[in-house]
Design an enzyme around this catalytic site. Structure first.
Site, short mmCIF file in Angstrom:
data_model
loop_
_atom_site.label_atom_id
_atom_site.label_comp_id
_atom_site.label_asym_id
_atom_site.label_seq_id
_atom_site.Cartn_x
_atom_site.Cartn_y
_atom_site.Cartn_z
N CYS A 13 1.25 -1.55 0.08
CA CYS A 13 -0.32 0.05 -0.14
C CYS A 13 0.61 1.00 0.21
O CYS A 13 0.99 1.45 -0.68
CB CYS A 13 -0.71 -0.17 1.47
N HIS A 14 0.92 2.09 0.80
CA HIS A 14 1.32 3.38 1.45
C HIS A 14 3.08 2.82 1.42
O HIS A 14 4.10 3.46 0.99
CB HIS A 14 1.38 4.35 2.15
N GLU A 48 -5.13 7.59 -3.45
CA GLU A 48 -5.43 8.98 -3.04
C GLU A 48 -6.08 9.70 -3.11
O GLU A 48 -6.57 10.49 -2.18
CB GLU A 48 -3.94 9.35 -3.16
#
Length: 239
Positions: free
Chosen positions: A133-134, A163
């Site tokens: 993910c991030h 986002e």
């Protein structure tokens, strides 16, 4: 087999006044994939102790089977509450490292010199590194043989569209997709919120929360393949 899972210690969502942290599914799903495979797990974070859970990740609409299982598992809860400090970790004690996502890592892990050095140590020792993910953003300043680690590598991570959908495009320090591309990565993605993970050599990445399980399984497959190729190599003894 020994896996180090790294979580954020950061709980502030930029200057919004809102709370953040790690995304619970992105911890719970890989945690149980690894534990069910008989892996010896160690959890770490920059500050140690209980890492902050992003409250949005625990909303009713975001519940998953892995999260339900976590909430009924006192051993898993205790392990999470007692993460060791990242600065006390040595790569030689583990076979691989897995970074749990959420927005928190964008503030305390992506530019963290301890984290960067640790990833470089793992990779330079011939060990795989993984993030979901991030957290693929933690690779953006990692260097391998004088070049960005992700340069020329197929990777994924939280998309610009994802986002934008959570309305944090102008809150995060940078966009994961754009930054990976800027560092020379061959960035790939599936539809927003669809499960998608990539293996490129010793780098494993997952796109979003739904990719947590596949990214964890991909990492196990890399470790299994390496062990089959080098049966003489014991757990966490690469130099």
């Amino acid at each position: 087999m020994k896996i180090l899972m790294v979580l954020t210690s950061h709980d502030q969502l930029g200057n919004t006044g809102r709370k953040t942290g790690f995304w619970l599914e992105e911890f719970a799903a890989p945690y149980f994939v690894f534990r069910d495979a008989g892996v010896q797990l160690t959890l770490a974070s920059p500050k140690g102790g209980q890492p902050p859970i992003d409250p949005k990740s625990d909303l009713p609409e975001n519940q998953t089977d892995a999260m339900t299982r976590f909430k009924k598992d006192s051993a898993a809860q205790q392990a999470l509450s007692q993460t060791i400090k990242l600065a006390d970790v040595k790569s030689e004690d583990y076979d691989t490292i897995f970074y749990v996502g959420g927005h928190g890592p964008m503030w305390d892990l992506v530019d963290n010199p301890v984290s960067i050095a640790l990833i470089e140590s793992f990779y330079n020792s011939g060990k795989p590194v993984a993030a979901v993910c991030h957290s693929p953003a933690v690779f953006h300043k990692v260097i391998y043989k004088g070049e960005p680690l992700v340069k020329g590598k197929r990777v994924t991570g939280f998309t610009n569209g994802e986002e934008e959908a959570v309305q944090l495009t102008h809150v995060v320090p940078f966009l994961v997709e754009d930054e990976l591309k800027r560092r020379g990565a061959l960035y790939e993605k599936a539809a927003d919120w669809a499960p998608f993970s990539i293996i490129d050599g010793r780098i494993v990445t997952g796109q979003n929360p739904a990719s947590s399980t596949s990214a964890a399984r991909d990492l196990l497959s890399v470790l299994t393949a390496e062990r089959a190729a080098c049966p003489q190599r014991n757990s966490a003894d690469v130099t």
